[in-house]
Write an enzyme that holds these catalytic residues in place. Structure first.
Site: not given
Ligand code: 5GP
Ligand code: ZN
Length: 135
Positions: A88, A95, A101, A103
């Site tokens: 994202n 995001q 990152h 996934h």
């Molecule tokens: P995004 O929505 O930005 O693509 O994904 C962020 C992801 O990071 C989410 O799936 C959320 O669960 C994960 N996440 C957020 N904070 C942390 C953290 O401190 N540790 C880990 N392992 N995952 C995190």
């Protein structure tokens, strides 16, 4: 470069502990704390880049081979039936953490997750217009 206020910089560089699935000189792959499915993993570059636009080309070229390693692990060790790669960029795209990152989301028959989009039905002229802009 690492950002002081970036949690994924801290995790990627081991300043905050994480459940690390894989690590090399450039990346750390960790279990997501809010997993979509069992084994949902995030691949984090150790150098800060907010998103794909900021990611150096050489790092971009290295990330998919890491995803392949994780994918193989998920198939062998978790017995997943399929897998989604999701990445994202920007709030509008979902995001929430502003450090690039990727996934890696293992999928299992009947897991109940929906990581798909709703298809639209553009006219041919609209598709041609988009193509003309992108070419
Ligand atoms: P995004 O929505 O930005 O693509 O994904 C962020 C992801 O990071 C989410 O799936 C959320 O669960 C994960 N996440 C957020 N904070 C942390 C953290 O401190 N540790 C880990 N392992 N995952 C995190
Ligand atoms: Zn960062």
């Amino acid at each position: 470069m690492k950002l002081d206020n970036c949690i994924f910089c801290k995790i990627a560089n081991g300043e905050i502990p994480s459940r690390t699935v894989y690590e090399d000189a450039d990346f750390r792959a960790i279990l997501d704390l809010g997993p979509a499915t069992k084994g949902h993993t995030l691949i984090l570059p150790k150098e800060h880049a907010a998103n794909l636009y900021e990611l150096p080309e050489e790092t971009a070229a290295k990330v998919l081979p890491v995803a392949k390693k994780i994918a193989a692990l998920m198939q062998e060790k978790l017995g997943c039936d399929g897998l989604n790669l999701v990445q994202n960029n920007g709030e509008v795209a979902g995001q929430t953490v502003k450090h690039f990152h990727l996934h890696v989301i293992p999928r299992y028959e009947g897991d109940g997750q929906t990581i798909l989009w709703k298809p639209t039905e553009p006219a041919a002229e609209e598709l041609d217009g988009v193509l003309a802009k992108l070419k």
